[in-house]
Motif scaffolding. Structure first.
Motif, short mmCIF file in Angstrom:
data_model
loop_
_atom_site.label_atom_id
_atom_site.label_comp_id
_atom_site.label_asym_id
_atom_site.label_seq_id
_atom_site.Cartn_x
_atom_site.Cartn_y
_atom_site.Cartn_z
N LEU A 299 59.07 16.34 52.94
CA LEU A 299 57.56 16.62 52.52
C LEU A 299 56.90 15.45 53.59
N LEU A 300 57.45 14.12 53.20
CA LEU A 300 56.90 12.81 53.99
C LEU A 300 56.97 13.07 55.40
N VAL B 206 54.07 15.36 56.62
CA VAL B 206 52.73 14.65 56.39
C VAL B 206 52.74 13.79 57.50
N ALA C 76 53.71 22.66 55.60
CA ALA C 76 53.37 21.93 54.42
C ALA C 76 53.63 22.45 53.25
N ILE D 236 56.21 21.42 50.39
CA ILE D 236 55.89 21.03 49.10
C ILE D 236 56.67 21.83 47.96
N PHE E 147 46.65 22.54 47.17
CA PHE E 147 46.60 22.18 48.57
C PHE E 147 45.63 22.90 49.47
N GLY F 107 48.97 15.67 43.68
CA GLY F 107 49.46 15.58 45.05
C GLY F 107 49.33 16.51 45.93
N SER F 108 49.31 17.90 45.74
CA SER F 108 48.86 18.78 46.62
C SER F 108 47.58 18.90 47.23
N THR G 128 47.30 16.20 49.56
CA THR G 128 47.82 16.37 50.89
C THR G 128 46.92 17.42 51.69
N LEU H 54 44.25 15.78 53.38
CA LEU H 54 44.70 14.87 54.39
C LEU H 54 44.79 16.02 55.63
#
Length: 665
Positions: free
Chosen positions: A340-341, A344, A372, A376, A426, A607-608, A611, A614
């Motif tokens: 996941l990182l 991103v 993504a 996730i 997300f 967190g989603s 993301t 972003l």
């Protein structure tokens, strides 16, 4: 294979009440997934059909041996656009336009059904007098949507309307030509291309979570099934037989679910045709994908469910004794969060340049969105396991301790319950920043006509003569190069705008439009508000599309939470019953279930959402109240939906803990 089918059918029929309930949950999950997948695929098909229906009216490049002249302009009535296509035959073999039975003759008009009705309903001086007498009605092939206002006007080749340039907004697809062509254009116009790209983006946002949900459907009541299959392995069944039994059971259930999803979508189609995009609803037939795509989708759903079920059999095949003993599976590796990182970071490196890449950038964005979603979903169970360890370490009561232990023991199951809502976070984050603003109240009572400056005085005098019966003022303003609307003809160095101010509302403005029709060949008098209609449609459609995507995502997420929560109760019914026998109050078990869901949802949903924000940053159009409302709606509906789904399974929890005796399944 026949033995596997027979055994699977026996297990489905004779597995007891809980087994039947588990199969029904899987069927319901597959039905919802199939219905929404049909909607996503059908929407793409509908936009493609619109692009085909719109293409012919946009004049193409001049041909060496033309058979006709085509020009496009846009008029308005009551603030609604009227697409006007002017056609003139150069030869007798000019192609027949779509939706018509013959090429229009000079001096006649063919109108869409909606325009014909409006011409009958309004006084002639407001609309009907702008066009020649109607000679026919345009068919389905000529129309983008059922309520579209379209007129095809037949003219002679030497008609001034077939030689005059149409205007400066040709790139928006509202005007074009005139052009000498030998066939009608088939490629998507600029506006149709934009809608096709946006439809593709919306499909990615909807389809990937649906596939995740559909795949998870095969893992419902997984512990019950794994225990049963492990027992078969221990009494001598081969791995191949176990795989065949599992795949057959999953596919049989999925086929019934896919059929139910088809019926569900058919029932919803009349309502879907009323969704307004680009100023109109939909033809019902356009919302159905073609027969090959429909058959492929209905076949792919059972295959996906079957593959997902077989993939989940690894523990049963490799270690049936461990499954029978209910040993805790080995922990997951940190490579999940690393994936996941990596996605991103990669998007952060290239995302800023996507908007300058045009269509290619949109395709790259779709690929990143798919990655993504998958990343996730891949990282979710690992994060849930970490949350479980932290919850156990900080627990100060039995409910929190039970919740933490469950998260550590089976993080994949806990993730399946919250995955749908977390993925919706997300989407909500990504869409929150895409808030373009509509035009800010442009004047609606000023009709403007751009003309060469040397003709402006004469045009103004003619306008005054035509508007004799109306309370209207006429003025002329010279436009220098780079000031105001660009010239219709690039060879002219100075233009002027003849402005007609018409007080009295839309009825008076429409009468003035009708009076000014044909004053400048090929051009319709428009207000500044008219010039913003296409952009306002697009802004409104972006909001409508965002709401649809969010609605579908919430439907998937909350349905997933309800179905997986119920199946989890069935999976753990013996554990719950033993805890009740040991003296654990039902309220403690219920609180533990809620915390087992809400704690990972708060972490992964948040967190989603971050993301998604972003990923939406490179395309940010503004946040505003609508963006804030979207995020607030996600929090309220997400947590409220999960709590509601948990409440729905509470009677089942009470039922399965009332009698701890073993069941035949």
């Amino acid at each position: 294979m026949r033995t596997a089918v027979e055994l699977s059918w026996r297990l489905l029929r004779g597995g007891g009440r809980n087994n039947v309930l588990g199969s029904l949950l899987t069927l319901a999950a597959v039905a919802v997934s199939t219905g929404l997948l049909l909607f996503a695929v059908g929407a793409d098909h509908a936009f493609l059909q619109r692009a085909h229906a719109d293409a012919w009216r946009h004049p193409g490049k001049p041909a060496a041996n033309p058979s006709m002249i085509e020009a496009l302009s846009t008029d308005y009535v009551q603030g609604k656009p009227i697409t006007v296509v002017d056609l003139a035959a150069l030869r007798g073999d000019a192609p027949v336009p779509p939706g018509m039975t013959r090429f229009p003759k000079p001096g006649e008009a063919w109108t869409s059904p909606a325009l014909a009705r409006l011409m009958r309903d309004l006084p002639a001086e407001r609309l009907a007098e702008r066009f020649p007498p109607p000679a026919g009605t345009l068919g389905r092939g000529a129309l983008v949507h059922p309520g579209e206002l379209v007129a095809v006007v037949g003219r002679s080749p030497d008609d001034p309307a077939m030689t005059a340039g149409r205007g400066a907004v040709e790139h928006l697809g509202t005007t074009g030509g005139p052009s000498r062509i030998d066939r009608f254009t088939t490629g998507a116009s600029w506006s149709a291309g934009v809608y096709l790209l946006l439809a593709g983006l919306a499909s990615v946002l909807m389809v990937v979570p649906l596939l995740v949900f559909g795949g998870a459907a095969a893992r419902l009541t997984v512990a019950r099934r794994d225990g049963r299959l492990a027992a078969l392995r221990l009494v001598g069944a081969t791995p191949g037989q176990v795989v065949a039994i599992t795949a057959t059971e999953a596919v049989l259930t999925a086929v019934a679910g896919a059929a139910a999803g088809l019926v569900l979508y058919a029932a919803a189609t009349p309502l879907l045709t009323r969704i307004t995009i680009a100023g109109g609803g939909w033809f019902a037939g356009d919302l159905w994908p073609g027969p090959p795509a429909l058959a492929g989708l209905l076949a792919a759903v059972p295959v996906l469910v079957g593959v997902s079920a077989v993939v989940g059999l690894r523990r049963v095949v490799v270690s049936p004794l461990g499954v029978a003993r209910r040993e805790t599976p080995p922990g997951m590796r940190a490579v999940r969060i690393a994936a996941l990182l990596a996605v991103v970071i990669a998007f952060g490196a290239v995302g800023g340049g996507l908007i300058d890449m045009g269509r290619a950038g949109m395709i790259v964005l779709m690929v990143f969105l798919v990655l993504a979603f998958l990343a996730i979903n891949f990282a979710g169970p690992w994060v849930v396991a970490i949350i479980g360890h932290l919850t156990v370490g900080t627990a100060r009561g039995p409910a929190r301790l039970l919740a933490g232990r469950r998260l550590v023991d089976d993080p994949r199951s806990a993730w399946r319950t919250v995955a749908g809502v977390a993925l919706t976070g997300f989407i909500a984050g990504f869409l929150a920043l895409l808030n373009a603003h509509p035009s800010a109240g442009e004047p609606r009572d000023e009709l403007k006509l751009a003309v060469p400056y040397e003709r402006s005085a004469a045009v103004a005098e003619q306008a005054k003569g035509r508007l004799g019966g109306l309370d209207a003022g006429v003025s002329v303003r010279r436009i220098e190069a780079g000031d105001g609307p660009p010239a219709a003809d690039a060879r002219l160095t100075a233009t002027a705008v003849v402005t007609v101010t018409v007080p009295g509302g839309s009825a008076a403005v429409d009468r003035a439009r009708t009076a000014l029709t044909g004053l400048v060949p090929g051009k319709a008098a428009t207000t500044p508000a008219d010039d913003e209609v296409t952009g306002d449609f697009l802004v409104a459609d972006l909001r409508t599309g965002a709401l649809i995507v969010l609605a579908v995502s919430f439907l998937v997420g909350i349905t997933s939470a309800g179905i997986t929560g119920t199946s989890a109760v069935l999976d753990r019914r013996q554990t719950y019953a033993m805890l009740r026998l040991a003296g654990t109050p039902l309220s403690v078990l219920d609180r533990a279930r809620r915390q087992e869901t809400l704690i990972p949802l708060a972490v992964m949903g948040g967190g989603s959402l971050l993301t998604g924000l972003l990923f939406g940053l490179p395309f940010a159009q503004g946040f505003g109240l609508s963006g804030l409302a979207g995020l607030a709606g996600f929090v309220v509906l997400g947590f409220g939906g999960v709590l509601g789904a948990s409440a729905l399974s509470r009677p089942l929890l009470r039922s399965v803990t009332a009698d701890p005796a073993p069941r035949p399944d």
